[in-house]
Design an enzyme around this catalytic site. Structure first.
Site, PDB file in Angstrom:
ATOM      1  N   SER A  18       0.840  -1.195   0.000  1.00 22.33           N
ATOM      2  CA  SER A  18       0.000   0.000   0.000  1.00 22.33           C
ATOM      3  C   SER A  18       0.873   1.242   0.000  1.00 22.33           C
ATOM      4  CB  SER A  18      -0.922   0.009   1.220  1.00 22.33           C
ATOM      5  OG  SER A  18      -1.663   1.209   1.266  1.00 22.33           O
ATOM      6  N   HIS A  43      -1.022  -1.097  -4.323  1.00 24.12           N
ATOM      7  CA  HIS A  43      -2.338  -0.731  -3.801  1.00 24.12           C
ATOM      8  C   HIS A  43      -2.363   0.765  -3.514  1.00 24.12           C
ATOM      9  CE1 HIS A  43      -6.199  -1.726  -1.938  1.00 24.12           C
ATOM     10  NE2 HIS A  43      -5.892  -0.845  -0.986  1.00 24.12           N
ATOM     11  N   ASP A  45      -4.739   3.778  -1.974  1.00 22.37           N
ATOM     12  CA  ASP A  45      -5.913   4.130  -1.177  1.00 22.37           C
ATOM     13  C   ASP A  45      -6.374   5.548  -1.522  1.00 22.37           C
ATOM     14  OD1 ASP A  45      -6.302   1.808   0.530  1.00 22.37           O
ATOM     15  OD2 ASP A  45      -4.358   2.316   1.390  1.00 22.37           O
ATOM     16  N   MET A  47      -9.015   8.330  -0.598  1.00 22.30           N
ATOM     17  CA  MET A  47      -9.940   8.721   0.467  1.00 22.30           C
ATOM     18  C   MET A  47     -10.387  10.159   0.252  1.00 22.30           C
ATOM     19  SD  MET A  47      -7.908   7.151   3.748  1.00 22.30           S
ATOM     20  CE  MET A  47      -6.959   5.632   3.620  1.00 22.30           C
ATOM     21  N   HIS A  76      -8.328   1.558  -4.519  1.00 19.66           N
ATOM     22  CA  HIS A  76      -9.443   1.350  -3.590  1.00 19.66           C
ATOM     23  C   HIS A  76     -10.102   2.705  -3.329  1.00 19.66           C
ATOM     24  CE1 HIS A  76     -10.673  -0.022   0.750  1.00 19.66           C
ATOM     25  NE2 HIS A  76     -11.712   0.242  -0.009  1.00 19.66           N
ATOM     26  N   MET A  78     -12.343   4.814  -1.479  1.00 22.81           N
ATOM     27  CA  MET A  78     -13.099   5.033  -0.247  1.00 22.81           C
ATOM     28  C   MET A  78     -13.723   6.424  -0.329  1.00 22.81           C
ATOM     29  SD  MET A  78     -10.416   3.271   2.420  1.00 22.81           S
ATOM     30  CE  MET A  78      -8.990   3.431   1.336  1.00 22.81           C
ATOM     31  N   MET A 147     -12.401  -5.882   4.118  1.00 25.09           N
ATOM     32  CA  MET A 147     -11.608  -5.050   5.021  1.00 25.09           C
ATOM     33  C   MET A 147     -11.507  -5.721   6.387  1.00 25.09           C
ATOM     34  SD  MET A 147     -10.731  -2.340   3.281  1.00 25.09           S
ATOM     35  CE  MET A 147     -10.160  -1.268   4.600  1.00 25.09           C
ATOM     36  N   GLY A 152      -9.782   4.009   6.510  1.00 24.65           N
ATOM     37  CA  GLY A 152      -9.511   5.411   6.767  1.00 24.65           C
ATOM     38  C   GLY A 152      -8.116   5.711   7.271  1.00 24.65           C
ATOM     39  N   PHE A 153      -7.476   4.745   7.961  1.00 29.92           N
ATOM     40  CA  PHE A 153      -6.158   5.005   8.539  1.00 29.92           C
ATOM     41  C   PHE A 153      -5.288   3.759   8.447  1.00 29.92           C
ATOM     42  CE2 PHE A 153      -9.021   7.940  10.654  1.00 29.92           C
ATOM     43  CZ  PHE A 153      -8.339   9.147  10.543  1.00 29.92           C
ATOM     44  N   GLY A 155      -2.053   1.349   9.724  1.00 31.10           N
ATOM     45  CA  GLY A 155      -1.420   0.982  10.984  1.00 31.10           C
ATOM     46  C   GLY A 155      -2.339   0.402  12.036  1.00 31.10           C
ATOM     47  N   ASP A 182      -7.253  -6.381   3.194  1.00 32.78           N
ATOM     48  CA  ASP A 182      -6.592  -5.122   3.506  1.00 32.78           C
ATOM     49  C   ASP A 182      -6.892  -4.773   4.959  1.00 32.78           C
ATOM     50  OD1 ASP A 182      -5.389  -2.668   3.566  1.00 32.78           O
ATOM     51  OD2 ASP A 182      -6.688  -1.709   2.099  1.00 32.78           O
ATOM     52  N   GLY A 183      -5.823  -4.703   5.752  1.00 30.87           N
ATOM     53  CA  GLY A 183      -6.024  -4.268   7.123  1.00 30.87           C
ATOM     54  C   GLY A 183      -5.253  -5.057   8.155  1.00 30.87           C
ATOM     55  N   GLY A 184      -4.135  -4.537   8.578  1.00 33.97           N
ATOM     56  CA  GLY A 184      -3.409  -5.117   9.695  1.00 33.97           C
ATOM     57  C   GLY A 184      -2.672  -6.404   9.421  1.00 33.97           C
TER      58      GLY A 184
END
Length: 222
Positions: A18, A43, A45, A47, A76, A78, A147, A152-153, A155, A182-184
């Site tokens: 990302s 990737h 993002d 937003m 992506h 958002m 997700m 939105g953020f 980390g 996507d996510g963590g």
């Protein structure tokens, strides 16, 4: 690699760093480094500060990325009312455009437009959104992004309770739907991610904050 290529790496997942976590002061160097490390997609993002509280990049940045990056751009969106922007992002070089069913606007029409523009149409669902929502769009999409953090953020810690959604999506929608996470995603949880049947792994800090990008990509791929 064809910029619209799909995962075919011997059954191993594709890795999509990302760019949001890259060092933008040396962005070209960062992209060349992840390309050399064997990343498959980039990737991106997008937003709008409305659908999610953060504000990131628009079509001009995607166009710049397309000029310096050899990898397919996995964008992506958002954003609210994605129908207003997909043509601009497609013309900027996106290989995949992912939209949310939770967003405002004509989502069915947006997905039709994405395909007509020659870009892969995809859908992303938030952690609280059930997989069953996708049934209303399944004939229009090639990929589902589940997700595992609230968008939105960067980390955030993975919401592991979302992982069973991949098996549910595969059982419900069949073998041809690409499944992305996507996510963590981190080295300590990536085995569970692979076991869940994920085909495209988006990773932010796990790659761009790692001291060795080659090792980070290889470790995530398994």
């Amino acid at each position: 690699m064809n910029k619209n290529s799909a995962p075919v790496r011997g059954g191993k997942p594709f890795i999509a760093p990302s760019v949001l976590s890259a060092d933008f002061a040396k962005l070209k160097d960062e992209i060349q480094a992840i390309e050399a490390a064997g990343a498959d997609w980039l990737h991106v993002d997008i937003m709008d500060g409305d659908f999610v509280p953060n504000l990131t990049m628009g079509p001009f940045i995607v166009e710049a990325l397309s000029r310096i990056c050899k990898l397919p751009l996995d964008c992506h969106l958002m954003i609210q009312h994605p129908e207003r922007y997909v043509e601009a992002f497609a013309k900027s070089g996106a290989a995949t455009l992912t939209v949310h069913p939770e967003a405002l606007g004509d989502i069915h029409g947006t997905l039709d437009t994405i395909r007509k523009l020659g870009v892969r149409p995809a859908m992303a669902i938030k952690p609280a959104t059930p997989v069953s929502v996708v049934k209303h769009y399944i004939d229009q999409i090639d990929m589902l992004l589940v997700m595992t953090v609230n968008p939105g953020f960067s980390g955030q810690k993975m919401i592991v309770d979302c992982l069973p959604k991949y098996a549910e999506a595969r059982a419900t929608y069949g073998p041809d739907l690409l499944l992305e996470i996507d996510g963590g995603v981190m080295p300590e949880n990536v085995q569970a991610v692979r076991d869940a049947g994920v085909q495209i792994i988006v990773a932010a800090t796990a790659i761009f904050k790692a001291p060795d990008y080659n090792k980070a990509v290889a470790e995530l791929r398994g």
